[in-house]
Structure formats: structure tokens, C-alpha cells
Design a protein around this motif. Structure first.
Motif, PDB file in Angstrom:
ATOM      1  N   MET A 561      20.635  -6.526 140.146  1.00 58.54           N
ATOM      2  CA  MET A 561      20.027  -7.349 139.114  1.00 58.54           C
ATOM      3  C   MET A 561      19.264  -8.510 139.731  1.00 58.54           C
ATOM      4  SD  MET A 561      20.416  -6.099 136.158  1.00 58.54           S
ATOM      5  CE  MET A 561      19.950  -7.519 135.186  1.00 58.54           C
ATOM      6  N   LYS A 562      19.836  -9.127 140.763  1.00 56.18           N
ATOM      7  CA  LYS A 562      19.139 -10.232 141.429  1.00 56.18           C
ATOM      8  C   LYS A 562      17.848  -9.738 142.084  1.00 56.18           C
ATOM      9  CE  LYS A 562      23.181 -13.110 142.450  1.00 56.18           C
ATOM     10  NZ  LYS A 562      24.026 -13.695 143.536  1.00 56.18           N
ATOM     11  N   VAL A 563      17.913  -8.570 142.734  1.00 55.10           N
ATOM     12  CA  VAL A 563      16.728  -8.024 143.382  1.00 55.10           C
ATOM     13  C   VAL A 563      15.658  -7.692 142.331  1.00 55.10           C
ATOM     14  CG1 VAL A 563      15.826  -6.103 144.739  1.00 55.10           C
ATOM     15  CG2 VAL A 563      18.011  -7.166 145.363  1.00 55.10           C
ATOM     16  N   PHE A 564      16.126  -7.130 141.178  1.00 59.62           N
ATOM     17  CA  PHE A 564      15.186  -6.768 140.116  1.00 59.62           C
ATOM     18  C   PHE A 564      14.494  -8.006 139.558  1.00 59.62           C
ATOM     19  CE2 PHE A 564      14.348  -6.047 135.571  1.00 59.62           C
ATOM     20  CZ  PHE A 564      13.407  -5.032 135.679  1.00 59.62           C
ATOM     21  N   VAL A 565      15.258  -9.038 139.273  1.00 63.39           N
ATOM     22  CA  VAL A 565      14.697 -10.279 138.730  1.00 63.39           C
ATOM     23  C   VAL A 565      13.715 -10.903 139.709  1.00 63.39           C
ATOM     24  CG1 VAL A 565      15.254 -12.622 137.995  1.00 63.39           C
ATOM     25  CG2 VAL A 565      16.648 -10.708 137.209  1.00 63.39           C
ATOM     26  N   ILE A 566      14.107 -10.960 141.012  1.00 61.80           N
ATOM     27  CA  ILE A 566      13.212 -11.544 142.013  1.00 61.80           C
ATOM     28  C   ILE A 566      11.920 -10.734 142.116  1.00 61.80           C
ATOM     29  CG2 ILE A 566      12.964 -12.006 144.483  1.00 61.80           C
ATOM     30  CD1 ILE A 566      15.952 -12.636 144.544  1.00 61.80           C
ATOM     31  N   GLY A 567      12.029  -9.389 142.057  1.00 64.00           N
ATOM     32  CA  GLY A 567      10.838  -8.538 142.113  1.00 64.00           C
ATOM     33  C   GLY A 567       9.913  -8.772 140.940  1.00 64.00           C
ATOM     34  N   VAL A 568      10.492  -8.916 139.717  1.00 63.81           N
ATOM     35  CA  VAL A 568       9.666  -9.160 138.525  1.00 63.81           C
ATOM     36  C   VAL A 568       8.943 -10.490 138.644  1.00 63.81           C
ATOM     37  CG1 VAL A 568       9.773  -9.611 136.039  1.00 63.81           C
ATOM     38  CG2 VAL A 568      11.056  -7.713 137.020  1.00 63.81           C
ATOM     39  N   ILE A 569       9.646 -11.511 139.107  1.00 66.92           N
ATOM     40  CA  ILE A 569       9.017 -12.834 139.266  1.00 66.92           C
ATOM     41  C   ILE A 569       7.878 -12.779 140.276  1.00 66.92           C
ATOM     42  CG2 ILE A 569       9.425 -15.181 140.071  1.00 66.92           C
ATOM     43  CD1 ILE A 569      12.255 -14.950 138.923  1.00 66.92           C
ATOM     44  N   VAL A 570       8.074 -12.075 141.380  1.00 68.39           N
ATOM     45  CA  VAL A 570       7.013 -11.962 142.393  1.00 68.39           C
ATOM     46  C   VAL A 570       5.787 -11.257 141.830  1.00 68.39           C
ATOM     47  CG1 VAL A 570       6.427 -10.894 144.586  1.00 68.39           C
ATOM     48  CG2 VAL A 570       8.600 -12.073 144.341  1.00 68.39           C
ATOM     49  N   VAL A 571       6.009 -10.179 141.026  1.00 70.03           N
ATOM     50  CA  VAL A 571       4.877  -9.443 140.453  1.00 70.03           C
ATOM     51  C   VAL A 571       4.118 -10.313 139.455  1.00 70.03           C
ATOM     52  CG1 VAL A 571       4.272  -7.488 138.974  1.00 70.03           C
ATOM     53  CG2 VAL A 571       5.908  -7.205 140.832  1.00 70.03           C
TER      54      VAL A 571
END
Length: 576
Positions: A561-571
Motif C-alpha cells: 500500500m505504501k509503494v502504491f501510494v508513493i507511485g500514484v503521487i509520483v505519477v
């Protein structure tokens, strides 16, 4: 016992035959002016070729002949001197290894192949100094090998510097390293020679090495370990011409000569007195070498080897006879009980003083004459003169205390010349100490030197020698009649008798400095910054990394979940 006698006699015969063969070859090379070299290519490194080289010229063969001749006498002498020792066979093989290392060093004109003999001398000398298993011998051996390691490091650095010459053959390259660019190489060679020949400030190990058995002392101080440095400088003498190294070497060797002569006048240990006399003569050899007379230095090296080996062998006989005492105050009146040994010791002492027509006279007289003719400063000249007087002074003191004077031995002492093996081994050296000086001077110098000195300068050495003998004799009478007289100048006596505190500085102070510096490095380094950025820092980084990997491996929903959230923010940030 039969095996011990057989081992010593067979070794002595083999070494004696080798000495005769090498002597004949040296005469052939000298008169024909031919140099033979044997090369064996070991490996090639770019444009450099690592070569094992042996050189056969009149210098190497004559020196090797003297080494084998003295070793032969010492091996025969050891058959009686060491016969009661538990590890007799080990001792004999160590001495043979010592001779082999010296031969390797003498015959090698290549720094790499010479390093085998150079390091072999240091290693075997350590094994011989600690031969008697006690604390004093262990300390002396450690001081000896650590002092010699300084010279070994200098040789290794010289090998690195000489690689730019395309060859490590100093017999050839010494003629090409005359310019200022090679000052560092010359300095390193001088340092290595100073450590092996125990010049200031590396002088402390030479008297300490007296912890070895007396036959080893006779070999070390005459023709092997301590002369290796002088021999190396003789080989490099062509590179020292018109160099600033000569001035440095001259003043250091003259100071060593003076310091050793002064210390010998306050020493009471028989072997240490002779060791300090060796140190003084090494200063004479290196000082005349620094003046540019390498042939005279080699001449004194050979003549000194004969009477110094004889002197140590006589000292060994005396020590055995007086219940293994080495204090000269516990001797006296030995001329009555040991006439043969005392006669040989008197010959060696007179040769050391430069008595006319003995071995030491021809070399020392010529050295002093050419030194007075050379352009040396006043300080060096005065050190030469005073050191000559001190030599006669401590010799007279030794004769007065041990050979003549009052009988100071214990009631159970059995002093005599009954040991035929030790007496016979000294005969050849005694004859050589009388006649070999003139023979060597006729062979090595068929054309005489042109000596131009005033009458005053010509006679000053004789006057100083007589004055030194008289002063030494009077001081001995004073010290015997009033033992408290020296307490008034205790500070000066303590400094002079302890070689200017050099053993203290070489052991206690260096160990204190190394311990203090080691403690600070340990506190700031090993337990400080090295720990923070090293083992502990790496442990912290790896432990955190392993925790993340462990969570990934367990398929933890929190991590994804942390990786997913960080990825969405970067995109989103990328599109915005």
C-alpha cells in the motif's frame, strides 16, 4: 660427543677449502682484471627483467674468502666452546645458514637477489641472538631485528626507485645515478647501510646482540652482519662521488666512532667493550668511504675482520675459564695462568690500536693520513684524532683490568690453556693478524699512495696514541685506588657509558611513543570514527535494508500500500 666433534671439524674443513679456492680465484681476477657474471632470468615485467645475478670479481671473491676462513676457525672453535650445549646441532646449522646468507649477499650485484642474503642475515641473526632462552636475549633479539628491519624497508623502497632505471644491477647502474634526481635513492641506501652497520642513531642493537653465544659474536663482528652495510656502500661508492650524502655520512660515522670509543672506556662487560670497539672501527670504514677512498675502506674491512675475530675468540676462552663471568673487574692477572690466550689477545689488541707492522697498522695509518690530507672540516679531524686516542685508552684499560693487574678471581676458578681445540683454532687467526696486513697491502696497493704531510701532522697520531694509553692507564689506577672518584661526575659518566642514552631512546621511548599513539588511534579510530562509519554504520544500514526485504518477502499489505501510494503521487506530480 663424537658427532659434535665430527660436525664441527667437517664444517671447518669444508669452509677452509672454500676459503682457499675463493682466495685463489680472487688473485686470478685481480691480476687479470676480469669480472665474471652469471645471470638467470626469472620473469619479465613490461620492460623490466627480474634477474638472479651472481658476480665473481676480485672484491667479492676476496671478501668471501675471508668470510669462509673466519667461519672455518669459528666452527672448529665452536666444537669445544658449545660442546656441552643441549642444542649444539641447531647452533651449528644456524651458523652455516648465517654464512650462506652472507655469501648470497656478497655475490649479488642485484638489489632483488641481494635481498635474499640481506634478509637472511637479519632473520638468522635474530635466531642466534635469542639462542639462550631468557628474557634478556629475547629483548636483545627483538631490538636487533626491528633495527635491521628499517634497513630492509629502505632496500625495498630502493628497489621501487631503481625500477625506473630499467635494471636493479647496482654494479652497473651506480655509474648512472650521479645527478641530483637520485638523491632519495642514495639516501635510502645510506640508511640501510647505517642500520646494518649500527651507525648513529641505530647503534643500540650492536652491544645488545652480545646476548648471542661468543662464537656468533666472533663471526658477526668480524666479517658478516655488521660489515654488510659497509660492503653495500663500497659497491655503491661510484654513485656517492660529488654528492651531499658524503658529507652526511662523514659526520655521522665520525660521531659514531667517537661515541663508541668514549662508551668503551666506561664499560665493564668484556664482550660489550669489544663490541663497542667494532662500532668504532665501522665508523672508521664508513668515514673514509665518505671521503672517496672505497679501496682503503675495503682494505680496513678485511684487516679488521682478522684481529676482531681473534679478539672475540680469546674473550670466549677467558669467559669460560673464569666461571662464565664477563665483568672485567672479576678478572685480573690472567697472564700467569693463560699465557697463550693472553698472548693472542695482546696481538689482537695491538693490531686494533694500529701497532706498527701488525694487521691494523697498514690500514689505519693510511686511513688517518689520507683523512688529514683530505678537505675535511675541523670537527671531523678532531673526532678522528680523539677517537684514535680513545681506542688506545680502552685497550689499555682492558689489558690492565683483565690480563695484568691484581688477581680478582674466585677461589674455585680453574684458569688454563688446556683446551687444545680452542687454542688451535686461534693459531691461524693469530698468524694472520701479524702477517696478513702487509700481505694485503702489497697485493691491493702495488703502487704506493703519495702522502704529503707536515712533520707535525705525521706524528700527531703517534702522540695521541701514546697520550691515550697513558690517560687510560692513569684513570684505571685512579678508579682502582678510589672507587668513589667517579661519583662527582656521575651525569657525564652515565651519559658516556650508556652510548649517549641511545639504548634508552631505542627501546623505552619508542615503545612509549608507539603505545601513546596507538592508544589515541584506538580511541579516535577503532572505537570512534572507524566504528561509526565502519562496522556499526554498515550494520545499521544492512539491518534496515534486511527489514524491508523481510517485509517484502512476507507479502505485507502495508508495504504494497505504501509503494502504491508513493507511485500514484509520483505519477501525479509528473503530469502536473
Amino acid at each position: 660427543m663424537v658427532w659434535k666433534v665430527y660436525l664441527s671439524k667437517s664444517s671447518a674443513v669444508a669452509l677452509g677449502m672454500g676459503a682457499v679456492i675463493c682466495g685463489l680465484i680472487s688473485l686470478m681476477k685481480l691480476f687479470s682484471n676480469v669480472v665474471s657474471m652469471v645471470e638467470w632470468d626469472l620473469m619479465t615485467l613490461n620492460s623490466l627483467t627480474v634477474v638472479f645475478v651472481l658476480i665473481f670479481d676480485w672484491i667479492s671473491m676476496l671478501f668471501l674468502s675471508f668470510v669462509l676462513f673466519i667461519s672455518s676457525s669459528v666452527m672448529y672453535y665452536s666444537g669445544s666452546y658449545m660442546k656441552g650445549d643441549k642444542y649444539f646441532t641447531r647452533f651449528m646449522y644456524l651458523v652455516l645458514m648465517f654464512v650462506l646468507s652472507m655469501g648470497m649477499m656478497v655475490l649479488s650485484p642485484n638489489l632483488i637477489s641481494m635481498l635474499l642474503g640481506w634478509d637472511g642475515l637479519g632473520l638468522v641473526s635474530y635466531a642466534l641472538v635469542i639462542f639462550y632462552q631468557n628474557e634478556k636475549s629475547a629483548n636483545a633479539g627483538m631490538l636487533t631485528i626491528l633495527s635491521n628491519r628499517v634497513g630492509d624497508v629502505a632496500i625495498l623502497l630502493s628497489i621501487g626507485l631503481m625500477s625506473s632505471l630499467g635494471s636493479w644491477n647496482f654494479f652497473i647502474c651506480s655509474h648512472y645515478i650521479l645527478d641530483v634526481d637520485w638523491f632519495l635513492l642514495k639516501f635510502l641506501i645510506m640508511v640501510s647501510a647505517m642500520t646494518k652497520s649500527a651507525q648513529i642513531p641505530f647503534s643500540a642493537w650492536l652491544p645488545a646482540a652480545m646476548a648471542a653465544p661468543t662464537p656468533v659474536s666472533a663471526l658477526v663482528h668480524s666479517s658478516t652482519l655488521v660489515t654488510a652495510g659497509v660492503y653495500l656502500m663500497i659497491r655503491f661508492s661510484a654513485a656517492l662521488e660529488n654528492s651531499g650524502i658524503q658529507s652526511v655520512l662523514l659526520i655521522i660515522s665520525c660521531l659514531t666512532m667517537f661515541m663508541a670509543g668514549l662508551g668503551a672506556n666506561f664499560e665493564y662487560d668484556l664482550k660489550k667493550i669489544i663490541a663497542l670497539s667494532t662500532l668504532s672501527q665501522l665508523g672508521v670504514m664508513l668515514s673514509v668511504l665518505a671521503l672517496g677512498y672505497s679501496d682503503l675502506s675495503f682494505f680496513h674491512l678485511l684487516s679488521h675482520a682478522l684481529f676482531k675475530a681473534l679478539l672475540f675468540m680469546c674473550a670466549g676462552v677467558i669467559i669460560h675459564s673464569v666461571s662464565n663471568y664477563q665483568d672485567i673487574r672479576c678478572m685480573g692477572g690472567l697472564v700467569t695462568f693463560m699465557p697463550l690466550s693472553v698472548a693472542f689477545m695482546s696481538i689482537a689488541n695491538l693490531a686494533l690500536c694500529g701497532f706498527p707492522f701488525l694487521a691494523g697498522f697498514y690500514s689505519k695509518d693510511m686511513i688517518l693520513e689520507v683523512a688529514f690530507m683530505s678537505q675535511i672540516n675541523f670537527i671531523s679531524m678532531m673526532l678522528y684524532i680523539v677517537a684514535t686516542g680513545l681506542t688506545v685508552s680502552y685497550t689499555m684499560r682492558l689489558v690492565f683490568y683483565s690480563l695484568s693487574g691484581d688477581f680478582n678471581l674466585g677461589v674455585l676458578s680453574n684458569t688454563s690453556d688446556e683446551d687444545n681445540v680452542m687454542s688451535n683454532s686461534m693459531i691461524l687467526l693469530g698468524v694472520s693478524a701479524i702477517f696478513m696486513g702487509s700481505g694485503l697491502s702489497w697485493v691491493l696497493f702495488p703502487e704506493p699512495y703519495m702522502i704529503c704531510l707536515s712533520g707535525f701532522m705525521k706524528n700527531i697520531v703517534l702522540a695521541i696514541s701514546l697520550m691515550g694509553g697513558f690517560v687510560g692507564y692513569m684513570l684505571n689506577l685512579l678508579s682502582v685506588s678510589n672507587n668513589l672518584s667517579s661519583l662527582s661526575g656521575y651525569s657525564a659518566v652515565a651519559m658516556s657509558g650508556s652510548m649517549w642514552f641511545m639504548p634508552f631512546l631505542s627501546t623505552k621511548k619508542i615503545s612509549e611513543i608507539s603505545c601513546l599513539s596507538g592508544a589515541s588511534v584506538d580511541k579516535l579510530g577503532d572505537k570512534g570514527w572507524f566504528e561509526y562509519f565502519g562496522s556499526q554504520g554498515l550494520y545499521y544500514v544492512f539491518s534496515k535494508g534486511f527489514m524491508v526485504l523481510n517485509m517484502l518477502q512476507l507479502n505485507s499489505i502495508k508495504v504494497f500500500m505504501k509503494v502504491f501510494v508513493i507511485g500514484v503521487i509520483v505519477v501525479l506530480l509528473a503530469f502536473l
